[in-house]
Design an enzyme around this catalytic site. Structure first.
Site, mmCIF file in Angstrom:
data_model
loop_
_atom_site.group_PDB
_atom_site.id
_atom_site.type_symbol
_atom_site.label_atom_id
_atom_site.label_comp_id
_atom_site.label_asym_id
_atom_site.label_seq_id
_atom_site.Cartn_x
_atom_site.Cartn_y
_atom_site.Cartn_z
ATOM 1 N N ILE A 74 65.831 27.241 -33.492
ATOM 2 C CA ILE A 74 66.423 26.706 -32.257
ATOM 3 C C ILE A 74 65.615 27.135 -31.034
ATOM 4 O O ILE A 74 65.434 26.369 -30.080
ATOM 5 C CB ILE A 74 67.921 27.086 -32.117
ATOM 6 C CG1 ILE A 74 68.570 26.351 -30.954
ATOM 7 C CG2 ILE A 74 68.116 28.568 -31.976
ATOM 8 C CD1 ILE A 74 68.848 24.911 -31.217
ATOM 9 N N CYS A 75 65.060 28.336 -31.059
ATOM 10 C CA CYS A 75 64.234 28.813 -29.938
ATOM 11 C C CYS A 75 62.892 28.088 -29.910
ATOM 12 O O CYS A 75 62.370 27.779 -28.839
ATOM 13 C CB CYS A 75 64.041 30.321 -30.020
ATOM 14 S SG CYS A 75 65.590 31.245 -29.844
ATOM 15 N N THR A 76 62.356 27.799 -31.088
ATOM 16 C CA THR A 76 61.127 27.005 -31.174
ATOM 17 C C THR A 76 61.377 25.619 -30.598
ATOM 18 O O THR A 76 60.590 25.120 -29.791
ATOM 19 C CB THR A 76 60.650 26.902 -32.632
ATOM 20 O OG1 THR A 76 60.308 28.213 -33.096
ATOM 21 C CG2 THR A 76 59.445 25.989 -32.772
#
Length: 171
Positions: A62-64
């Site tokens: 999700i951060c990527t």
């Protein structure tokens, strides 16, 4: 200041350390490390519009997605602006990520030392010593024009709303 049950991660309640920031307030200053290990503060970008994309760890999907989504949207942005992705990852991990994902429009900043950004912006997750997923837009006069702290840190931010606020702040 601790705020118990302020956010969740996959439904598990977590505590945030620091104040609740609101649109219209002055953005707190910070000093973080860039991937070149040099200190960067809010004042280093004085007079510019800033987009702060805050993630837990670049090594999560999700951060990527959050970082790559903003990097892909930012080339269409003109004007006098700076774009930061802030995490507690070490600068070396941030540099690796930037290279692997060919990130071209974002400057990475690390809060791993003192978590001072997390405390100042109210997004330090006490139990994990990570930052809560959030987006901040700061105008050229250092006022907050957009604040989104995700109540569920495993969820994606509202990219469209954040970019609209950023574009509006740019004028």
């Amino acid at each position: 200041m601790e705020r118990k049950n302020a956010v969740t991660m996959k439904g598990f309640p977590l505590t945030l350390v620091g104040p609740v920031l609101n649109v219209g307030e002055m953005a707190p200053d910070f000093t973080l490390l860039g991937i070149d290990l040099k200190s960067v503060s809010l004042q280093d970008s004085a007079g510019k519009v800033r987009l702060l994309s805050v993630v837990q760890s670049l090594d999560t999907s999700i951060c990527t997605t959050q970082t790559c989504t903003f990097d892909n949207q930012l080339p269409r942005v003109g004007g006098n602006s700076v774009h930061y992705t802030i995490s507690a990852d070490l600068p070396f991990a941030q540099a690796r990520f930037a290279k692997e994902h060919k990130i071209a429009h974002i400057q990475f900043l690390s809060d791993h030392r003192e978590m001072s950004f997390g405390k100042a912006y109210g997004v330090l997750v006490k139990e994990l010593r990570l930052l809560a997923r959030s987006i901040f837009v700061i105008d050229k006069n250092d006022k907050l024009t957009y604040v989104e702290v995700l109540p569920e840190i495993a969820a994606a931010p509202n990219y469209e709303k954040a970019m609209a606020a950023f574009m509006k702040t740019l004028g």
